[in-house]
Scaffold this motif. Structure first.
Motif: not given
Length: 159
Positions: A82-85, A87-97, A106-111
């Motif tokens: 998962e990313p460093d931020l 999910l709530l922080d990401l949504e505040r910054r970039y929106g839900p989508t 991020s999940h796909e990159a780790a896999r």
């Protein structure tokens, strides 16, 4: 402790070389015909070079010191999906989508990295482990609980 102890040395996540010496690679002299030059032979540079080579791209890795013994050696080798931020922080910054897309990528990159490590037969004691989030601050408990509730509500939660 030496000032550079966190940047160079023997990776703690790899077994000692048991008397083996690390490979010595030739010093680059003159011109080399290549499609891509990768600067740095640490984990990221080596992985990128291997993937380029696997795709048939002529690649040259240049490393100032020993391969895998710079900042890679100081790494904890912890791979998070998962990313460093949160999910709530990401949504505040970039929106839900966009935030959910960041989470998915991020999940796909780790896999993808795990798949590449296995395909390349990198012996690095790779093992999946559960993760836990905690806080030592009473004030942060509600924020951590809110993050968990939100992740669960959008299908990204744990137990």
């Amino acid at each position: 402790m030496r000032a550079d102890a966190l940047r160079v040395g023997q990776p703690v996540w790899l077994p000692p070389s048991s008397g083996r010496r690390d490979p010595i690679y030739p010093v680059l002299r003159g011109e080399v015909a290549t499609d891509v030059v990768v600067v740095g032979g640490g984990f990221t540079g080596s992985a990128v070079a291997a993937l380029f080579a696997e795709a048939g791209v002529r690649v040259c890795v240049v490393e100032a010191a020993a391969v895998g013994r710079g900042s890679t050696a100081a790494s904890t080798a912890l791979l998070l999906q998962e990313p460093d931020l949160g999910l709530l922080d990401l949504e505040r910054r970039y929106g839900p989508t966009a935030s959910r897309r960041i989470w998915q990528l991020s999940h796909e990159a780790a896999r993808g990295l795990v798949t590449a490590l296995r395909r390349l037969r990198v012996d690095c004691n790779l093992a999946a482990r559960p993760s836990i989030y905690y806080t030592t601050s009473g004030r942060a408990v509600e924020a951590l609980c809110a993050e968990h509730r939100h992740r669960c509500a959008v299908g990204l939660g744990g137990t």
